[in-house]
Scaffold this motif. Structure first.
Motif, short mmCIF file in Angstrom:
data_model
loop_
_atom_site.label_atom_id
_atom_site.label_comp_id
_atom_site.label_asym_id
_atom_site.label_seq_id
_atom_site.Cartn_x
_atom_site.Cartn_y
_atom_site.Cartn_z
N UNK A 134 14.00 13.26 13.97
CA UNK A 134 14.19 11.81 13.99
C UNK A 134 12.85 11.10 13.82
N UNK A 135 12.87 10.01 13.12
CA UNK A 135 11.63 9.28 12.83
C UNK A 135 11.74 7.85 13.35
N UNK A 136 10.66 7.36 13.93
CA UNK A 136 10.63 5.99 14.43
C UNK A 136 10.87 5.00 13.30
N UNK A 137 11.72 4.01 13.55
CA UNK A 137 12.08 3.04 12.53
C UNK A 137 10.95 2.03 12.28
N UNK A 138 9.96 2.05 13.16
CA UNK A 138 8.91 1.03 13.08
C UNK A 138 7.59 1.63 12.59
N UNK A 139 7.16 2.72 13.22
CA UNK A 139 5.85 3.28 12.87
C UNK A 139 5.98 4.62 12.16
N UNK A 140 7.21 5.11 11.97
CA UNK A 140 7.47 6.32 11.20
C UNK A 140 6.92 7.59 11.85
N UNK A 141 6.64 7.54 13.12
CA UNK A 141 6.18 8.74 13.80
C UNK A 141 7.39 9.61 14.14
N UNK A 142 7.15 10.91 14.23
CA UNK A 142 8.22 11.82 14.62
C UNK A 142 8.56 11.63 16.09
N UNK A 143 9.85 11.55 16.41
CA UNK A 143 10.29 11.40 17.79
C UNK A 143 11.07 12.65 18.18
N UNK A 144 10.73 13.20 19.32
CA UNK A 144 11.47 14.36 19.81
C UNK A 144 12.88 13.94 20.20
N UNK A 145 13.83 14.86 20.09
CA UNK A 145 15.21 14.57 20.46
C UNK A 145 15.28 14.12 21.91
N UNK A 146 15.98 13.02 22.13
CA UNK A 146 16.11 12.48 23.47
C UNK A 146 15.01 11.51 23.84
N UNK A 147 13.95 11.44 23.02
CA UNK A 147 12.83 10.55 23.32
C UNK A 147 12.96 9.21 22.60
N UNK A 148 13.93 9.10 21.69
CA UNK A 148 14.06 7.86 20.95
C UNK A 148 14.60 6.74 21.83
N UNK A 149 14.25 5.53 21.49
CA UNK A 149 14.74 4.35 22.21
C UNK A 149 15.41 3.43 21.20
#
Ligand SMILES: [Zn+2]
Length: 40
Positions: free
Chosen positions: A1-16
């Motif tokens: 999963x990738x952050x919609x704002x800064x495009x950093x990789x997000x670990x599963x369960x860490x997304x907001x």
């Protein structure tokens, strides 16, 4: 999963979700914060 704002990789369960966007915790805090430089 990738952050919609800064495009950093997000670990599963860490997304907001905020304003219908999936972002990393850093961006989430940033979007929650009322102090934003670019606001008019
Ligand atoms: Zn981000």
């Amino acid at each position: 999963m990738v952050c919609d704002r800064c495009r950093v990789e997000i670990d599963a369960g860490e997304e907001r979700e905020i304003h219908g966007r999936l972002v990393c915790e850093d961006c989430y805090m940033d979007l929650l914060s009322p102090t934003r430089n670019c606001d008019p």
